[in-house]
Motif scaffolding. Structure first.
Motif, PDB file in Angstrom:
ATOM      1  N   TYR A 172       0.828  -1.242  -0.033  1.00 51.65           N
ATOM      2  CA  TYR A 172       0.164   0.046   0.050  1.00 51.65           C
ATOM      3  C   TYR A 172       0.965   1.238  -0.061  1.00 51.65           C
ATOM      4  O   TYR A 172       0.715   2.062  -0.742  1.00 51.65           O
ATOM      5  CB  TYR A 172      -0.938  -0.028   1.128  1.00 51.65           C
ATOM      6  N   ASN A 173       1.794   1.333   1.098  1.00 46.19           N
ATOM      7  CA  ASN A 173       2.795   2.622   1.084  1.00 46.19           C
ATOM      8  C   ASN A 173       3.496   2.605  -0.302  1.00 46.19           C
ATOM      9  O   ASN A 173       3.769   3.915  -0.630  1.00 46.19           O
ATOM     10  CB  ASN A 173       3.923   2.466   2.178  1.00 46.19           C
ATOM     11  N   ALA A 174       3.718   1.529  -1.192  1.00 44.93           N
ATOM     12  CA  ALA A 174       4.567   1.744  -2.421  1.00 44.93           C
ATOM     13  C   ALA A 174       3.858   2.194  -3.515  1.00 44.93           C
ATOM     14  O   ALA A 174       4.374   2.626  -4.591  1.00 44.93           O
ATOM     15  CB  ALA A 174       5.369   0.529  -2.631  1.00 44.93           C
ATOM     16  N   SER A 175       2.481   1.734  -3.383  1.00 44.10           N
ATOM     17  CA  SER A 175       1.824   1.927  -4.618  1.00 44.10           C
ATOM     18  C   SER A 175       1.056   3.281  -4.908  1.00 44.10           C
ATOM     19  O   SER A 175       1.196   4.086  -4.059  1.00 44.10           O
ATOM     20  CB  SER A 175       0.375   0.957  -4.446  1.00 44.10           C
ATOM     21  N   ASN A 176       0.798   3.679  -6.226  1.00 50.00           N
ATOM     22  CA  ASN A 176       0.180   5.020  -6.417  1.00 50.00           C
ATOM     23  C   ASN A 176      -1.290   4.997  -6.446  1.00 50.00           C
ATOM     24  O   ASN A 176      -2.033   4.028  -6.674  1.00 50.00           O
ATOM     25  CB  ASN A 176       0.614   5.183  -7.917  1.00 50.00           C
ATOM     26  N   LYS A 177      -1.691   5.822  -5.218  1.00 50.78           N
ATOM     27  CA  LYS A 177      -2.936   5.647  -4.715  1.00 50.78           C
ATOM     28  C   LYS A 177      -4.164   5.957  -5.842  1.00 50.78           C
ATOM     29  O   LYS A 177      -3.861   7.031  -6.417  1.00 50.78           O
ATOM     30  CB  LYS A 177      -3.490   6.468  -3.470  1.00 50.78           C
ATOM     31  N   VAL A 178      -5.355   5.241  -6.056  1.00 52.65           N
ATOM     32  CA  VAL A 178      -6.245   5.327  -6.835  1.00 52.65           C
ATOM     33  C   VAL A 178      -7.518   5.522  -6.052  1.00 52.65           C
ATOM     34  O   VAL A 178      -7.763   4.893  -5.289  1.00 52.65           O
ATOM     35  CB  VAL A 178      -6.353   4.635  -8.155  1.00 52.65           C
TER      36      VAL A 178
END
Length: 136
Positions: free
Chosen positions: A68-74
């Motif tokens: 989660y921390n590393a992903s691009n939030k959508v």
């Protein structure tokens, strides 16, 4: 300029999704084992890590929280097939992750093994969605 890039990215991500989905689908029915990262058993983040590594060669962090921390939030409205669905008490206490496959469903590894199920199940709380950057 921005919209042209988005259109190209979408076409690429659809191609990428087919590869990712093919690997994910091939693991349906595999057993859940805490800490397992494949290729015959998985935990939730072990499954998403395995799928991305063995389809597109992308290395994801090991835990659901780190993914989660590393992903691009959508946002829910911008959720695309192949994006990660994060479940937990809050964005700071994520304990589960699955991969969105369309039609409100995800493939994930949970105590019944690797299954396809609705992302909006009554027994958990979706706290966010993340896009995996496939351009690196």
């Amino acid at each position: 300029m921005g919209s042209a890039m988005n259109n190209n990215a979408h076409a690429d991500s659809n191609n990428d999704f087919q590869q990712v989905y093919s690997v994910a689908k091939s693991k349906l029915g595999s057993p859940y084992i805490y800490g397992a990262t494949g290729s015959n058993a998985f935990d939730c983040s072990g499954f998403t890590s395995y799928v991305y590594k063995n389809s597109l060669g992308i290395k994801l962090p090991r835990t659901a929280q780190a993914q989660y921390n590393a992903s691009n939030k959508v946002s829910r409205n911008n959720l695309q097939k192949g994006d990660l669905v994060f479940i937990g008490g809050s964005t700071a206490s994520i304990y589960h992750v699955g991969m969105y496959v369309g039609n409100g469903k995800m493939i994930d590894a949970q105590n019944r093994g690797v299954v396809s199920e609705n992302i909006n199940a009554p027994w958990w709380n979706v706290v966010g969605y993340g896009h995996v950057d496939t351009n690196d």
